[in-house]
Write an enzyme that holds these catalytic residues in place. Sequence first.
Site, PDB file in Angstrom:
ATOM      1  CG  ASP A  27      -2.151 -13.050  -0.296  1.00 17.60           C
ATOM      2  OD1 ASP A  27      -2.805 -12.478   0.604  1.00 17.60           O
ATOM      3  OD2 ASP A  27      -2.480 -14.152  -0.375  1.00 17.60           O
ATOM      4  CG  HIS A  44      -5.213  -3.536   4.054  1.00 16.65           C
ATOM      5  ND1 HIS A  44      -5.051  -4.684   3.485  1.00 16.65           N
ATOM      6  CD2 HIS A  44      -6.015  -4.000   5.091  1.00 16.65           C
ATOM      7  CE1 HIS A  44      -5.670  -5.896   3.818  1.00 16.65           C
ATOM      8  NE2 HIS A  44      -6.438  -5.515   4.656  1.00 16.65           N
ATOM      9  CG  LEU A 138      -0.410   1.501 -17.067  1.00 16.65           C
ATOM     10  CD1 LEU A 138       0.008   0.083 -17.459  1.00 16.65           C
ATOM     11  CD2 LEU A 138       0.425   2.004 -15.492  1.00 16.65           C
TER      12      LEU A 138
HETATM   13  C1  FPP Z   1      -4.429  -9.439   0.705  1.00 15.86           C
HETATM   14  O1  FPP Z   1      -3.853  -9.156   1.804  1.00 15.86           O
HETATM   15  C2  FPP Z   1      -4.996  -7.790   0.035  1.00 15.86           C
HETATM   16  C3  FPP Z   1      -6.125  -7.321   0.074  1.00 15.86           C
HETATM   17  C4  FPP Z   1      -7.304  -8.203   0.628  1.00 15.86           C
HETATM   18  C5  FPP Z   1      -6.509  -5.921  -0.440  1.00 15.86           C
HETATM   19  C6  FPP Z   1      -5.489  -5.429  -1.213  1.00 15.86           C
HETATM   20  C7  FPP Z   1      -5.570  -3.905  -0.953  1.00 15.86           C
HETATM   21  C8  FPP Z   1      -4.291  -3.227  -1.095  1.00 15.86           C
HETATM   22  C9  FPP Z   1      -2.988  -3.690  -1.769  1.00 15.86           C
HETATM   23  C10 FPP Z   1      -4.556  -1.639  -0.552  1.00 15.86           C
HETATM   24  C11 FPP Z   1      -5.354  -0.655  -1.264  1.00 15.86           C
HETATM   25  C12 FPP Z   1      -5.567  -0.761  -2.700  1.00 15.86           C
HETATM   26  C13 FPP Z   1      -5.535   0.103  -3.317  1.00 15.86           C
HETATM   27  C14 FPP Z   1      -5.945   0.171  -5.037  1.00 15.86           C
HETATM   28  C15 FPP Z   1      -5.130   1.551  -3.212  1.00 15.86           C
HETATM   29  P1  FPP Z   1      -4.352 -10.034   2.946  1.00 15.86           P
HETATM   30  O2  FPP Z   1      -5.072  -8.980   3.963  1.00 15.86           O
HETATM   31  O3  FPP Z   1      -5.105 -10.981   2.514  1.00 15.86           O
HETATM   32  O4  FPP Z   1      -3.259 -10.540   3.747  1.00 15.86           O
HETATM   33  P2  FPP Z   1      -2.832 -11.791   4.484  1.00 15.86           P
HETATM   34  O5  FPP Z   1      -3.271 -12.876   3.551  1.00 15.86           O
HETATM   35  O6  FPP Z   1      -1.512 -11.654   4.962  1.00 15.86           O
HETATM   36  O7  FPP Z   1      -4.084 -11.680   5.651  1.00 15.86           O
END
Ligand code: FPP
Length: 253
Positions: A27, A44, A138
């Site tokens: 997150d 992201h 893994l």
């Molecule tokens: C939460 O941050 C994250 C996500 C909703 C997506 C997670 C995706 C990635 C880490 C990148 C792509 C993944 C792979 C497997 C290649 P948020 O957007 O909710 O952050 P915020 O709470 O600060 O708005």
Amino acid sequence: MSSDSLSPEAAALDPERLPRHVAIIMDGNGRWAKKKLLNRVKGHEKGADAVREAVNTCREIGISYLTLYAFSTENWQRPRMEVDALMALLKKFLHTQAEELRANNIRLHTIGETDRLPDDVRQALEHVLSQTRHNDGLHLILALSYGGRSEIIHAVRGIATEVEAGRLSPNTIDETLLSGKLFTCGIPDPDLLIRTSGELRLSNFLLWQLAYAEFHFTPTLWPDFGKEEFVRILADYQQRERRFGQVDSDQAT
Ligand code: FPP
């Protein structure tokens, strides 16, 4: 654990007390980008780099299972542009990492309603799942279009159908049977859950499977989460006493 390429902190971990399965709620990508006055998508993108680092850390240290919450059922409600960007990133990750996963003996799995993913992403996923299916290092589990409550409903429906057909007696329904109907069938429950970005909630992640997991919440935003912090969290985990609802052996009498 191969100690040649490990930092002293990682090499100091007790290989006998490593979590077998680590699950991570990644997150804070959006807040990371906002702090840097960048578009959320940049967060992201940086988050995808942190994914690669976390996978490598697990592989080097000798963790057997890593589950990453990459896209929740709720995430479909984000603006179209952000959903498209996340799907494109996932596809890119699958294309660029396919060879690395194969070469590093990593087996990819997915949990979630993957039939909701766009066709091109599903195809890329199928390809890597199939390419890595014989690997036994893994296990990397990507939670994609995943929601814990709907996973449980799906499992309960399957069980109800078998009861209705007379193939199953309600008396034989137990934890093992229900676990076997979940997306995570065959995967041991997580021992350690990590959530980044300072939020203290589960957000519908692995609700059944996390029953006895140790939790670790860190204020670090996911794109800044690196190997050093991961190793510190593993060292902290090794100090914890897991009782699974029982009492200490020295208090048992
Ligand atoms: C939460 O941050 C994250 C996500 C909703 C997506 C997670 C995706 C990635 C880490 C990148 C792509 C993944 C792979 C497997 C290649 P948020 O957007 O909710 O952050 P915020 O709470 O600060 O708005």
